[in-house]
Design a protein around this motif. Structure first.
Motif, PDB file in Angstrom:
ATOM      1  N   SER A 134      26.154 -32.183  16.791  1.00 36.46           N
ATOM      2  CA  SER A 134      25.787 -30.812  17.126  1.00 36.46           C
ATOM      3  C   SER A 134      27.031 -29.934  17.243  1.00 36.46           C
ATOM      4  O   SER A 134      27.000 -28.741  16.920  1.00 36.46           O
ATOM      5  N   ARG A 135      28.147 -30.536  17.687  1.00 40.29           N
ATOM      6  CA  ARG A 135      29.399 -29.790  17.771  1.00 40.29           C
ATOM      7  C   ARG A 135      29.928 -29.466  16.380  1.00 40.29           C
ATOM      8  O   ARG A 135      30.437 -28.366  16.135  1.00 40.29           O
ATOM      9  N   ASP A 138      27.829 -26.657  15.093  1.00 41.34           N
ATOM     10  CA  ASP A 138      28.226 -25.378  15.702  1.00 41.34           C
ATOM     11  C   ASP A 138      29.473 -24.837  15.012  1.00 41.34           C
ATOM     12  O   ASP A 138      29.589 -23.629  14.758  1.00 41.34           O
TER      13      ASP A 138
END
Length: 240
Positions: A134-135, A138
């Motif tokens: 998810s990082r 992002d």
């Protein structure tokens, strides 16, 4: 229809219901679920077999948003909780199942994204991986935004989107490889190699496979990873 025949029919139906209940109790995997806001629909416990989705169990929801689904697992593997809301709109939650009980809670509004999964050790490791991914996602969004703003300002020199994107993709692949190697004693390792980086070099796939514990090599995804490596090698030899 005679009174005795009616009684006999009722007894047969009752025995069938009891039999079905006993069969479900005899299974080694149970999925307990709750979907906030769901009043009517059907949930399915499914697995992928070749290119098809096979239904293992199903439950029709009518008022009560809690449910249980059951199956027999030969070994840990990824299963799917599919929601059919009777409106041509389906939701799917993938999770790593193992023998025992897994609990999934979600919402009707954001069925895919609000899922909270509590269950197998494999799922815990998969959650750890997903959190890191998810990082990366992002960061990818940040790159897209920065690229858009650069184009808006007609600034094509200070920001090289392709270079930054390829660098991010490389870091994502390397993280996945390292994560798999560091989790060589879990079925999650070969699963991630197959699902997340199938197009990486054969060398990296072999690095993951060679690091696996022997029992993981002999697991469903371990065997699939070996087959993938052998197929890739054969394809490359034919090209040469």
């Amino acid at each position: 229809m005679t009174k005795h025949f009616k009684l006999f029919s009722l007894l047969v139906i009752a025995l069938l219901i009891i039999s079905c209940g006993e069969n479900k109790k005899d299974t080694n995997f149970t999925l307990k679920g709750h979907v906030t806001g769901l009043k009517k629909g059907t949930v399915y416990l499914q697995k992928q077999q070749d290119s098809l989705m096979v239904t293992l169990d199903s439950f029709a929801i009518n008022g009560n948003s809690e449910f249980e689904l059951h199956s027999d697992l030969e070994e840990p593997e990824v299963l799917f909780l599919t929601l059919d809301k009777n409106d041509n709109d389906e939701g799917v939650i993938a999770f790593f199942a193992d023998k025992g009980v897994t609990e999934i809670s979600s919402t009707l509004k954001n069925f895919n994204y609000d899922a909270q999964i509590k269950g197998s050790e494999q799922q815990k490791r998969l959650d750890e991986y997903i959190m890191m991914m998810s990082r990366f996602n992002d960061k990818n969004l940040d790159l897209i935004k920065e690229n858009f703003e650069a184009k808006k300002e007609n600034d094509t020199t200070s920001f090289d989107f392709d270079k930054e994107y390829n660098s991010l993709l490389k870091r994502k692949y390397l993280y996945t490889i390292n994560f798999a190697v560091n989790n060589k004693n879990s079925e999650v390792a070969p699963y991630l190699a197959l699902s997340e980086i199938p197009n990486t070099t054969v060398k990296y796939l072999e690095t993951i496979y060679d690091s696996l514990d022997e029992n993981i090599k002999n697991s469903k995804y371990g065997k699939q990873l070996k087959e993938t490596i052998e197929q890739r090698k054969s394809d490359e030899e034919n090209i040469e």
